[in-house]
Design a protein around this motif. Structure first.
Motif, PDB file in Angstrom:
ATOM      1  N   GLY A  39      12.237  -3.013   5.126  1.00  0.00           N
ATOM      2  CA  GLY A  39      12.125  -3.762   6.372  1.00  0.00           C
ATOM      3  C   GLY A  39      10.691  -4.189   6.589  1.00  0.00           C
ATOM      4  N   LEU A  40      10.442  -4.896   7.686  1.00  0.00           N
ATOM      5  CA  LEU A  40       9.077  -5.269   8.032  1.00  0.00           C
ATOM      6  C   LEU A  40       8.315  -4.035   8.504  1.00  0.00           C
ATOM      7  CD1 LEU A  40       9.482  -8.648  10.001  1.00  0.00           C
ATOM      8  CD2 LEU A  40       9.022  -8.311   7.578  1.00  0.00           C
ATOM      9  N   PRO A  41       6.969  -4.086   8.525  1.00  0.00           N
ATOM     10  CA  PRO A  41       6.194  -2.956   9.055  1.00  0.00           C
ATOM     11  C   PRO A  41       6.585  -2.647  10.500  1.00  0.00           C
ATOM     12  CG  PRO A  41       4.752  -4.505   7.913  1.00  0.00           C
ATOM     13  CD  PRO A  41       6.099  -5.163   8.021  1.00  0.00           C
ATOM     14  N   VAL A  63       5.997  -7.962   4.124  1.00  0.00           N
ATOM     15  CA  VAL A  63       5.571  -8.990   5.070  1.00  0.00           C
ATOM     16  C   VAL A  63       5.906 -10.348   4.486  1.00  0.00           C
ATOM     17  CG1 VAL A  63       3.706  -7.623   6.083  1.00  0.00           C
ATOM     18  CG2 VAL A  63       3.245  -9.059   4.076  1.00  0.00           C
ATOM     19  N   LYS A  64       5.849 -11.379   5.326  1.00  0.00           N
ATOM     20  CA  LYS A  64       6.104 -12.742   4.848  1.00  0.00           C
ATOM     21  C   LYS A  64       5.069 -13.084   3.776  1.00  0.00           C
ATOM     22  CE  LYS A  64       7.314 -17.250   6.730  1.00  0.00           C
ATOM     23  NZ  LYS A  64       7.423 -18.042   7.975  1.00  0.00           N
ATOM     24  N   GLY A  65       5.538 -13.586   2.650  1.00  0.00           N
ATOM     25  CA  GLY A  65       4.632 -13.903   1.548  1.00  0.00           C
ATOM     26  C   GLY A  65       4.464 -12.770   0.555  1.00  0.00           C
ATOM     27  N   ALA A  66       5.249 -11.693   0.733  1.00  0.00           N
ATOM     28  CA  ALA A  66       5.130 -10.531  -0.159  1.00  0.00           C
ATOM     29  C   ALA A  66       5.406 -10.909  -1.612  1.00  0.00           C
ATOM     30  CB  ALA A  66       6.090  -9.424   0.284  1.00  0.00           C
ATOM     31  N   SER A  67       6.344 -11.848  -1.815  1.00  0.00           N
ATOM     32  CA  SER A  67       6.691 -12.251  -3.182  1.00  0.00           C
ATOM     33  C   SER A  67       5.516 -12.935  -3.878  1.00  0.00           C
ATOM     34  CB  SER A  67       7.897 -13.200  -3.169  1.00  0.00           C
ATOM     35  OG  SER A  67       7.627 -14.340  -2.376  1.00  0.00           O
ATOM     36  N   GLU A  68       4.549 -13.415  -3.069  1.00  0.00           N
ATOM     37  CA  GLU A  68       3.343 -14.036  -3.626  1.00  0.00           C
ATOM     38  C   GLU A  68       2.155 -13.097  -3.562  1.00  0.00           C
ATOM     39  OE1 GLU A  68       3.039 -17.431  -1.126  1.00  0.00           O
ATOM     40  OE2 GLU A  68       4.723 -18.482  -2.065  1.00  0.00           O
TER      41      GLU A  68
END
Length: 396
Positions: A28-30, A96-101
């Motif tokens: 999940g998100l933090p 978090v958003k952008g974790a895949s990058e």
């Protein structure tokens, strides 16, 4: 002319690792309540501080699977040893958003998810001023989409590399042995990029699943949604986001297990004595969801168990759904699978109703089953095997 015997429904081939030592990862998100929930499950002391990356190394624990059948057998036999089934749970730091990058500590966390077999998706529905939200405000539908997107984008990155490698070997190198792999990976690529879907939503045949199981895509893993509400909302069974979240899941992940609960409420319950816990539950009218959550994780991994029971030991042996009797015997000892002769089976409900093994036999409910018998959840089994020294009874 006798009626044709009905063909048994063939169990659906599973996407993922085959085995019994499978894991559910909490994702999940933090600040969604993941570590608090993990602390409750395991009664361990993982830091649960109010900043995004307090959990960096995944914390893993084995959680006993609650089962009144197991408790009844222990009460009946009063064994020297009691061994329940266990669910392996991993607490994974917040994405978090952008974790895949690589945003946050994304790449490391996504690799931890890859090592799990199923996902507890922790979704924040509570609004607490003192607990920061990484996106600035509470919006569980947006948060769910962020997690889905990051898992999908990481799969897409891996899939593109795999597809390029296979193209070199199959198209340019004319490697016919890898043709099925190449075709399947291209179907995955289409699912992830053009359809923006998850691998598990697609219908795959057995040969395609064999290919998928070489790669263990994050979006192929079963997901259980845990909706973490404020204690007050959980007790009142009301939250402004519940309907919207349920609608999103119905539209995008139809059939998924969804469990509203309150981590704060569970945290209060876990430290109370049995008597105090029952009193609080009676006062609030709100039951604990822990058993339901643990069982949902266990079932999501397509696991079940059979019992061996006696005065020495009562034990729940974990197997995958649709396991046949010889392979179940092999969970006790590999020699028992090789020398399998028969399984003597009692159904738990019969055992409970008639009181003991002899009474079950007297009622004609004690069955001898052969090598094609598919073991059912909760079977009480006494295996007979030939391990080289004559016929042996294999019962722990």
């Amino acid at each position: 002319m006798p009626p044709k015997k009905k063909e048994e429904a063939k169990p659906k081939t599973l996407i993922g690792r085959v085995g019994t030592n499978l894991k559910m990862g909490i994702v999940g998100l933090p600040n969604a309540g993941k570590s608090t929930f993990f602390n409750i499950l395991t009664k361990s002391s993982v830091p649960a501080e109010n900043f995004p990356f307090c959990t960096i190394n995944p914390n893993e624990s084995r959680v006993p699977v609650p089962d009144s059948r197991f408790d009844h057998l222990c009460e009946h036999y009063k064994p020297a040893s009691k061994q329940p089934a266990f669910l392996n749970v991993v607490d994974i730091a917040g994405l978090v958003k952008g974790a895949s990058e690589g945003q946050g500590l994304g790449n490391a966390f996504l690799s931890h998810i890859k090592a799990c077999d199923g996902i507890f998706h922790m979704v924040r529905l509570f609004d607490e001023v003192d607990i920061a939200h990484v996106e600035g405000n509470v919006d569980p539908v947006r948060d769910i989409e962020i997690i889905h997107d990051e898992l999908r984008l990481k799969d897409l990155e891996m899939c593109k590399k795999t597809a390029e490698d296979l193209e070199k070997k199959v198209v340019r190198g004319n490697d016919k042995a890898l043709k099925a792999d190449y075709e399947t990976i291209n179907k995955v690529l289409q699912t992830l990029s053009e359809e923006k879907g998850n691998v598990r939503f697609h219908e795959w045949n057995e040969k395609e699943i064999e290919v998928l199981n070489k790669h263990l895509f994050n979006t192929s893993k079963p997901m259980v949604y845990l909706l973490n509400m404020a204690e007050e909302d959980y007790v009142k069974k009301k939250n402004k986001w519940l309907g919207k979240v349920k609608q999103w899941i119905d539209e995008h992940d139809s059939g998924a297990t969804v469990i509203p609960f309150s981590a704060n409420y569970e945290y209060r319950l876990v430290d109370l004595s049995d008597e105090e816990r029952e009193k609080l539950i009676k006062e609030t009218g709100a039951p604990s969801c822990l058993e339901k959550i643990i069982l949902a994780g266990y079932r999501a991994l397509q696991l079940c168990y059979f019992f061996t029971a006696g005065e020495d030991e009562v034990k729940a042996w974990t197997i995958q759904v649709a396991t046949k009797a010889p392979q179940a015997a092999g969970r006790i000892h590999t020699d028992f699978e090789k020398g399998f002769v028969m399984a003597e089976v009692m159904k738990f409900d019969d055992f409970k109703e008639f009181g003991n093994e002899n009474a079950v036999k007297a009622e004609g409910k004690y069955r001898q089953q052969g090598k094609n018998y598919v073991v059912e959840d909760g079977d009480i089994i006494y295996f007979k095997t030939n391990t080289g020294g004559g016929l042996n009874a294999a019962k722990k």
